[in-house]
Design an enzyme around this catalytic site. Structure first.
Site, PDB file in Angstrom:
ATOM      1  N   HIS A  36       1.028  -1.257   0.292  1.00 19.19           N
ATOM      2  CA  HIS A  36       0.037   0.057   0.307  1.00 19.19           C
ATOM      3  C   HIS A  36       0.884   1.403   0.234  1.00 19.19           C
ATOM      4  O   HIS A  36       1.065   1.732   0.968  1.00 19.19           O
ATOM      5  CB  HIS A  36      -0.557  -0.164   1.023  1.00 19.19           C
ATOM      6  CG  HIS A  36      -2.122  -0.725   0.578  1.00 19.19           C
ATOM      7  ND1 HIS A  36      -3.209  -1.706   2.004  1.00 19.19           N
ATOM      8  CD2 HIS A  36      -3.238  -0.915  -0.059  1.00 19.19           C
ATOM      9  CE1 HIS A  36      -4.087  -1.993   1.296  1.00 19.19           C
ATOM     10  NE2 HIS A  36      -4.204  -1.271   0.019  1.00 19.19           N
ATOM     11  N   HIS A 120     -10.837  -4.426   3.232  1.00 14.74           N
ATOM     12  CA  HIS A 120     -10.173  -4.895   2.944  1.00 14.74           C
ATOM     13  C   HIS A 120      -9.307  -6.656   2.746  1.00 14.74           C
ATOM     14  O   HIS A 120     -10.108  -7.133   2.567  1.00 14.74           O
ATOM     15  CB  HIS A 120      -8.741  -4.798   4.590  1.00 14.74           C
ATOM     16  CG  HIS A 120      -7.120  -4.782   4.104  1.00 14.74           C
ATOM     17  ND1 HIS A 120      -6.444  -5.542   4.008  1.00 14.74           N
ATOM     18  CD2 HIS A 120      -6.281  -3.094   4.437  1.00 14.74           C
ATOM     19  CE1 HIS A 120      -4.969  -4.554   4.318  1.00 14.74           C
ATOM     20  NE2 HIS A 120      -5.275  -3.586   4.990  1.00 14.74           N
ATOM     21  N   GLU A 122      -6.722  -8.190   1.937  1.00 13.75           N
ATOM     22  CA  GLU A 122      -6.269  -9.513   3.181  1.00 13.75           C
ATOM     23  C   GLU A 122      -6.773 -10.228   3.679  1.00 13.75           C
ATOM     24  O   GLU A 122      -7.133 -11.174   3.695  1.00 13.75           O
ATOM     25  CB  GLU A 122      -4.859  -8.543   4.530  1.00 13.75           C
ATOM     26  CG  GLU A 122      -5.135  -9.719   5.228  1.00 13.75           C
ATOM     27  CD  GLU A 122      -4.527  -9.036   6.798  1.00 13.75           C
ATOM     28  OE1 GLU A 122      -3.335  -7.874   6.804  1.00 13.75           O
ATOM     29  OE2 GLU A 122      -4.863  -9.564   7.667  1.00 13.75           O
TER      30      GLU A 122
END
Ligand code: F3S
Length: 276
Positions: A36, A120, A122
């Site tokens: 990111h 997100h 993940e």
């Protein structure tokens, strides 16, 4: 004004590993941003011709693809392999772990609760490994709305705060016959958070450096802000404003786990140029 950098900050093991893997595979592409941090992604493109494939459709048949630190959903991985190119896995091992736990616990019949942000990458990846009921929550209020069965397995997004995870654990344990708790929060995050907290308690202003999408940088900023109200989350030196520093004696610097050293140095250099 004095400038002090937190005792632990910046690149974590998983990000260093992913960047090294990308640099070792020039000409490859990454499915989604590798880390990111947009500026580092631009550098990888410029210096190593590592390009960004935003979606699976953007991946060219037969081309080498690097999987980012946050991992990708199981189905996407299968589709990627069907494209016939080399698949190079740069998923952080600390993210692979909750994927494996969720897969196993789900197969064993546990309802899966993930303490993390459903949007997100993940968490999208980790959720995809469940073969039964799976829920991602960020608050007790969200938990209260769920109808969980008796056996529950709990994992956390790697970047969550342990204090908040403890509240989720404390809520679930008395309400279910069996709760399997896995501490999947990453130590790199703790170390950066502890050091940021320590510095923010003493600083008059905190500059928190990292991508605007970076969850761990946002966490760092929230910790700093609770101890030092003049805390700013910035991604590049262009966002700095001289007025922020007027009358300040100690400026603390910290950075998220995907922030490269060269960006931190640029920002410290610009703050020094203000000569406050
Ligand atoms: Fe991995 Fe922890 Fe970094 S999960 S990507 S080592 S913050």
């Amino acid at each position: 004004m004095e400038i002090e950098v937190a005792k632990s900050y910046g690149f974590c093991f998983g990000v260093k590993r992913a960047i090294k893997i990308a640099e070792e595979n020039p000409g490859s592409s990454t499915l989604g941003p590798l880390i990111h941090n947009n500026l580092e992604i631009e550098r990888l493109k410029k210096d190593f011709d590592v390009s960004l494939a935003t979606t699976l459709e953007d991946v060219k048949e037969g081309s080498a693809t690097v999987i980012r630190t946050h991992g990708i959903p199981k189905n996407d991985l299968a589709k990627l392999k069907e494209k016939g190119g080399e698949v190079i896995d740069a998923t952080c091992p600390f993210v692979t772990k909750p994927q494996q736990i969720v897969e196993q616990m789900s197969e064993e019949g546990y309802d899966i609760v993930i303490f993390g942000d459903v949007n997100h990458p993940e968490i999208k990846g980790v959720m995809s490994y469940a073969s039964g009921p799976v829920f991602a929550v960020l608050s007790i209020e969200e938990l209260q709305k769920l109808h969980l069965r008796e056996r529950v397995a709990l994992v956390a997004q790697t970047t969550r705060k342990i204090e908040e995870y403890n509240r989720v654990i404390a809520y679930l344990v008395p309400r279910h016959k069996e709760v399997r708790v896995f501490n999947t929060i990453c130590n790199a995050t703790f170390e950066n958070q502890d050091a940021a907290r320590d510095l923010a308690q003493r600083a008059d202003i905190m500059i928190v450096i990292g991508g605007k999408q970076s969850s761990n940088t946002k966490q760092l900023h929230s910790i700093c802000k609770s101890h030092c109200p003049d805390s700013y989350h910035i991604e590049s030196k262009e966002e700095l404003q001289k007025e922020w520093f007027a009358g300040k004696k100690l400026c603390g610097i910290t950075a998220g786990a995907s922030t490269p050293e060269w960006i931190i140095e640029e920002i410290i250099g610009k703050i020094r140029e203000f000569k406050v």
